[in-house]
Design an enzyme around this catalytic site. Structure first.
Site, PDB file in Angstrom:
ATOM      1  N   GLY A  71       0.666  -1.321  -0.103  1.00  6.47           N
ATOM      2  CA  GLY A  71       0.072   0.399  -0.209  1.00  6.47           C
ATOM      3  C   GLY A  71       0.583   1.044  -0.109  1.00  6.47           C
ATOM      4  N   GLY A  72       0.528   1.992   1.704  1.00  5.16           N
ATOM      5  CA  GLY A  72       1.232   3.297   1.268  1.00  5.16           C
ATOM      6  C   GLY A  72       0.355   4.170   0.821  1.00  5.16           C
ATOM      7  N   TRP A  73       0.832   5.490   1.410  1.00  2.45           N
ATOM      8  CA  TRP A  73      -0.182   6.408   1.239  1.00  2.45           C
ATOM      9  C   TRP A  73      -0.812   6.807  -0.586  1.00  2.45           C
ATOM     10  CZ3 TRP A  73      -3.900   9.781   3.071  1.00  2.45           C
ATOM     11  CH2 TRP A  73      -3.664  11.126   2.692  1.00  2.45           C
ATOM     12  N   ASP A  94       4.274  -6.038   6.024  1.00  3.89           N
ATOM     13  CA  ASP A  94       3.038  -5.329   6.707  1.00  3.89           C
ATOM     14  C   ASP A  94       2.314  -4.429   5.847  1.00  3.89           C
ATOM     15  OD1 ASP A  94       3.973  -2.786   8.975  1.00  3.89           O
ATOM     16  OD2 ASP A  94       4.641  -1.324   6.951  1.00  3.89           O
ATOM     17  N   ASP A 110      -0.153  -1.199   4.853  1.00  8.94           N
ATOM     18  CA  ASP A 110      -0.201   0.149   4.732  1.00  8.94           C
ATOM     19  C   ASP A 110      -1.736   0.664   4.685  1.00  8.94           C
ATOM     20  OD1 ASP A 110       0.801   3.017   5.884  1.00  8.94           O
ATOM     21  OD2 ASP A 110       2.669   2.617   4.449  1.00  8.94           O
ATOM     22  N   GLU A 140      -3.641   3.296   3.939  1.00 12.67           N
ATOM     23  CA  GLU A 140      -4.578   4.356   4.637  1.00 12.67           C
ATOM     24  C   GLU A 140      -5.543   5.195   3.847  1.00 12.67           C
ATOM     25  OE1 GLU A 140      -0.969   7.522   4.409  1.00 12.67           O
ATOM     26  OE2 GLU A 140       0.737   4.999   4.233  1.00 12.67           O
ATOM     27  N   TYR A 141      -6.481   4.529   4.716  1.00 15.48           N
ATOM     28  CA  TYR A 141      -7.046   4.579   6.241  1.00 15.48           C
ATOM     29  C   TYR A 141      -8.241   3.301   6.207  1.00 15.48           C
ATOM     30  CZ  TYR A 141      -3.415   7.994   7.182  1.00 15.48           C
ATOM     31  OH  TYR A 141      -2.652   9.316   7.457  1.00 15.48           O
ATOM     32  N   MET A 159       2.605   6.301  12.776  1.00 18.72           N
ATOM     33  CA  MET A 159       3.434   6.940  11.854  1.00 18.72           C
ATOM     34  C   MET A 159       3.725   8.354  12.313  1.00 18.72           C
ATOM     35  SD  MET A 159       1.736   5.538   7.733  1.00 18.72           S
ATOM     36  CE  MET A 159       0.116   5.429   8.628  1.00 18.72           C
ATOM     37  N   TYR A 183       4.525  11.099  12.831  1.00 18.56           N
ATOM     38  CA  TYR A 183       4.559  12.051  11.756  1.00 18.56           C
ATOM     39  C   TYR A 183       3.282  12.945  10.807  1.00 18.56           C
ATOM     40  CZ  TYR A 183       6.082   7.597   9.049  1.00 18.56           C
ATOM     41  OH  TYR A 183       6.111   6.493   8.262  1.00 18.56           O
ATOM     42  N   ASP A 184       3.596  13.271   9.335  1.00 20.27           N
ATOM     43  CA  ASP A 184       2.921  13.692   9.149  1.00 20.27           C
ATOM     44  C   ASP A 184       1.439  14.886   9.815  1.00 20.27           C
ATOM     45  OD1 ASP A 184       3.552  13.489   6.738  1.00 20.27           O
ATOM     46  OD2 ASP A 184       3.345  11.928   6.325  1.00 20.27           O
ATOM     47  N   TRP A 230      10.272   6.899   7.912  1.00 19.14           N
ATOM     48  CA  TRP A 230      10.467   6.809   6.497  1.00 19.14           C
ATOM     49  C   TRP A 230      11.482   8.305   5.696  1.00 19.14           C
ATOM     50  CZ3 TRP A 230       7.749   4.664   3.274  1.00 19.14           C
ATOM     51  CH2 TRP A 230       7.741   5.094   1.319  1.00 19.14           C
TER      52      TRP A 230
END
Length: 364
Positions: free
Chosen positions: A94-96, A132, A134, A136-137, A203, A205-206, A342
Site C-alpha cells: 500500500g502506502g499513501w 506490513d 500500510d 491509509e486508512y 506513523m 509524523y505528518d 520514513w
C-alpha cells in the site's frame, strides 16, 4: 554443599543479569526502503533489524510485486541476511495512495482469504520474513477519492485474523498506524488486533500534513497543548488500550514539511501558510543554512526542531539528529519495541539519522 549453592547462585545471577541486559538492548531499528538493489549498499545495514520494502500493491485482490526491478531488489535485500543475522526483510502493501482497492478487496471473507493465500505464496517465493500492511486508512478518509467505509474497521480485524491463521505464528505481521487521534479512535479495534500482530508501526509524523493551512510540528515527541497531536499522545493512548509496550514502534521523519507565505510571528510556528515541497534529511546541511537565510529553533516542550526564513517567509518542520535521539531515548525509557522511519534513502549514508538512533540504542 553451601559453597556449591553460592557458586550456583552466582552463575544464576550472572545469567539473569546477562538476559536482562540483552532484553534491555532489544530495541528494533526498522527502515522503510524505497530504493533499489544497488543503493542499499551505501547504508549501514548492520545497524538495522528490519527493512520494509516499500511498496507492493494489490492486483486482482492479490499481493503483487510491481516490476522485475522490484523483484530483483527484494531478492537482494533477502541476501543481505547472510551477513546480518539480526536482519528481517518485510514486504509492505500500500502506502499513501497505494491502497485504493483495499477497502473493497478486504470487504468479503473470500477477498481476505485470496489475499492471505497470495501473501503466503509471494513470501515463500522470496523467502521474506513478513508483511506490513500500510492501508491509509480503514474506515476514515485517506487520499481523497479512495473508498473508505465504516465496515473497514471490522474487516481489518478479520483480515489480520486470516493472515495470522494462514501464515502461522512465526510470520512477522505489522501495520502502519496513523499517529493522529481520529485514526486511533475510529480505524482499528485495538483489543482484537493487538494480540495477533508483532508490532504497530505508529506513523508519528505528518501530524501536520500537506493539507494543513497552518504550520506546526509535523513529527513532535510531545504535545505542547492538549489538542496537539504527538508521538507521546499516540503511545499513551495505545498503552491505555492494552497494546503491549514492546509491540509499539514509534516513527521518525527523515524529511521536512515546508510552508511559504508565513508571517514572522512566533518564528513562523502555528501561523497560516501554503504547503510546498520540503527537503530530505541528507540535504538539510546545505538547505537550512544561515547563508540561505534560515534560522534554527528548538521547541523544548515538543522536543522538536523547526526553521524559519524571514527573507522568504518560509517555515520548515522535521526530525533532526537532536529530536531523533530524544525519540530513541523515549523508546528506551518506555520499553517500547523500537523506532521506524520514513525512509532510508532520505538519510545520509554515514553519520546520519540511523547512526544517531544506533548510538543511543547501544549506549550504556
Amino acid at each position: 554443599m553451601k559453597q556449591i549453592n553460592v557458586i550456583a547462585l552466582f552463575f544464576l545471577c550472572l545469567c539473569t543479569a546477562h538476559t536482562f541486559a540483552q532484553k534491555n538492548k532489544k530495541m528494533d531499528i526498522i527502515a522503510y526502503y524505497t530504493g533499489d538493489d544497488k543503493l542499499i549498499n551505501e547504508y549501514e545495514v548492520n545497524k538495522l533489524n528490519q527493512i520494509i520494502f516499500s511498496f507492493c500493491h494489490l492486483k486482482e485482490g492479490k499481493l503483487t510485486v510491481d516490476s522485475p526491478k522490484d523483484s530483483t531488489t527484494i531478492k537482494y535485500l533477502v541476501s543481505l541476511k547472510a551477513k546480518n543475522p539480526q536482519l528481517k526483510i518485510v514486504l509492505s502493501l500500500g502506502g499513501w495512495g497505494g491502497c485504493e482497492p483495499c477497502s473493497a478487496a478486504f470487504s468479503t471473507p473470500e477477498g481476505r482469504l485470496t489475499f492471505a493465500k497470495s501473501v503466503k505464496e509471494v513470501s515463500s517465493f522470496y523467502k521474506v520474513d513478513g508483511l506490513d500492511l500500510d492501508w491509509e486508512y480503514p474506515a476514515i478518509e485517506g487520499l481523497p477519492g479512495h473508498l473508505f467505509q465504516p465496515a473497514d474497521k471490522n474487516n481489518f480485524t478479520e483480515l489480520i485474523k486470516i493472515l495470522r491463521s494462514t501464515l502461522g505464528k512465526k510470520f512477522e505481521l505489522s501495520f502502519a498506524a496513523g499517529g493522529f487521534q481520529k485514526y486511533l479512535d475510529e480505524s482499528i479495534d485495538w483489543k482484537a488486533v493487538a494480540p495477533l500482530v508483532n508490532r504497530v508501526n505508529i506513523m508519528s509524523y505528518d501530524l501536520v500534513n500537506g493539507y494543513s493551512k497552518v504550520t506546526g510540528h509535523h513529527t513532535p515527541l510531545y504535545s505542547t497543548n492538549a489538542n496537539e497531536e504527538s508521538t507521546d499522545r499516540a503511545v499513551e493512548f495505545l498503552l491505555k488500550q492494552g497494546v503491549p509496550a514492546e509491540k509499539l514502534i514509534i516513527g521518525g521523519a527523515f524529511y521536512s514539511r515546508t510552508w511559504k507565505n508565513v508571517e514572522n510571528i512566533n518564528n513562523g510556528l502555528y501561523q497560516a501558510g501554503e504547503h510546498i515541497p520540503g527537503a530530505d534529511f541528507k540535504n538539510f546541511a546545505t538547505t537550512y543554512t544561515e547563508a540561505n537565510g534560515w534560522k534554527y529553533f528548538w521547541d523544548d516542550k515538543a522536543k522538536a526542531p523547526y526553521w524559519y526564513n524571514e527573507s522568504t517567509k518560509t517555515f520548515a518542520t522535521s526530525d533532526d539528529l537532536k529530536s531523533i535521539k530524544a525519540k530513541t531515548e523515549y523508546v528506551k525509557s518506555k520499553k517500547l519495541g523500537g523506532i521506524m522511519f520514513w525512509e532510508l534513502t532520505l538519510d545520509s549514508p554515514k553519520n546520519g539519522m540511523v547512526n544517531a538512533i544506533y548510538e543511543v540504542k547501544t549506549a550504556k
